[in-house]
Design a protein around this motif. Structure first.
Motif, PDB file in Angstrom:
ATOM      1  N   LYS A 144      -8.183 -13.392   6.378  1.00  0.00           N
ATOM      2  CA  LYS A 144      -8.037 -11.971   6.058  1.00  0.00           C
ATOM      3  C   LYS A 144      -6.640 -11.510   6.429  1.00  0.00           C
ATOM      4  O   LYS A 144      -5.856 -12.268   6.988  1.00  0.00           O
ATOM      5  N   TYR A 186      -0.285  -5.813   1.332  1.00  0.00           N
ATOM      6  CA  TYR A 186      -1.587  -5.721   1.981  1.00  0.00           C
ATOM      7  C   TYR A 186      -1.960  -4.264   2.219  1.00  0.00           C
ATOM      8  O   TYR A 186      -3.090  -3.853   1.977  1.00  0.00           O
ATOM      9  N   THR A 188      -3.286  -2.584  -0.867  1.00  0.00           N
ATOM     10  CA  THR A 188      -4.655  -2.929  -1.245  1.00  0.00           C
ATOM     11  C   THR A 188      -5.669  -2.261  -0.333  1.00  0.00           C
ATOM     12  O   THR A 188      -6.844  -2.215  -0.671  1.00  0.00           O
ATOM     13  N   ARG A 189      -5.234  -1.766   0.804  1.00  0.00           N
ATOM     14  CA  ARG A 189      -6.137  -1.125   1.758  1.00  0.00           C
ATOM     15  C   ARG A 189      -6.144   0.393   1.612  1.00  0.00           C
ATOM     16  O   ARG A 189      -6.690   1.094   2.441  1.00  0.00           O
ATOM     17  N   ASP A 190      -5.548   0.921   0.553  1.00  0.00           N
ATOM     18  CA  ASP A 190      -5.497   2.362   0.311  1.00  0.00           C
ATOM     19  C   ASP A 190      -6.914   2.899   0.104  1.00  0.00           C
ATOM     20  O   ASP A 190      -7.692   2.345  -0.663  1.00  0.00           O
ATOM     21  N   SER A 191      -7.260   3.969   0.795  1.00  0.00           N
ATOM     22  CA  SER A 191      -8.608   4.535   0.704  1.00  0.00           C
ATOM     23  C   SER A 191      -8.549   5.967   0.199  1.00  0.00           C
ATOM     24  O   SER A 191      -7.610   6.702   0.461  1.00  0.00           O
ATOM     25  N   VAL A 198     -13.241   3.117   3.784  1.00  0.00           N
ATOM     26  CA  VAL A 198     -12.585   2.287   4.792  1.00  0.00           C
ATOM     27  C   VAL A 198     -13.294   0.950   4.894  1.00  0.00           C
ATOM     28  O   VAL A 198     -14.508   0.868   4.981  1.00  0.00           O
ATOM     29  N   SER A 213     -13.172  -1.378   2.543  1.00  0.00           N
ATOM     30  CA  SER A 213     -13.421  -1.960   1.231  1.00  0.00           C
ATOM     31  C   SER A 213     -12.117  -2.005   0.463  1.00  0.00           C
ATOM     32  O   SER A 213     -11.462  -0.995   0.299  1.00  0.00           O
ATOM     33  N   ALA A 214     -11.739  -3.168   0.043  1.00  0.00           N
ATOM     34  CA  ALA A 214     -10.505  -3.305  -0.715  1.00  0.00           C
ATOM     35  C   ALA A 214     -10.738  -4.274  -1.848  1.00  0.00           C
ATOM     36  O   ALA A 214     -11.486  -5.211  -1.704  1.00  0.00           O
TER      37      ALA A 214
END
Length: 91
Positions: A32, A56, A59-62, A68, A70-71
């Motif tokens: 990860k 990275y 891809t983690r933008d919420s 939070v 989930s990507a």
């Protein structure tokens, strides 16, 4: 990764992502987190290309606190309502 990409230490990446260096180590074992490279031989220092950390984080933008963890971000499916079971009166 460009040939002039800056390499970040685990401490720098941990500060950027708001986690501990130990968490980054766990993520490396689990496959990860951001992409990393091992400099030198087997026990060389671990470094993270700055471009990999930026990718990275993208891809983690919420969109909400529900997203939070989930990507990548996707539209959530419609939520099903749970039907109540009828109560059985005592005989």
């Amino acid at each position: 990764m460009s040939p002039v990409d800056r390499y970040l230490t685990p401490r720098e990446v941990a500060d950027i992502l708001g986690v501990t260096p130990k968490t980054l180590g766990n993520w490396r074992v689990l496959g990860k987190g951001p992409r990393w490279v091992l400099l030198g031989k087997l026990h060389g220092p671990v470094r993270y290309p700055a471009s990999a950390v930026t990718a990275y984080m993208a891809t983690r933008d919420s969109r909400s606190s529900h997203d939070v963890g989930s990507a990548p971000v996707q539209d959530a499916p419609a939520r099903r309502r749970r039907l109540k079971r009828p109560r059985i009166q005592g005989i």
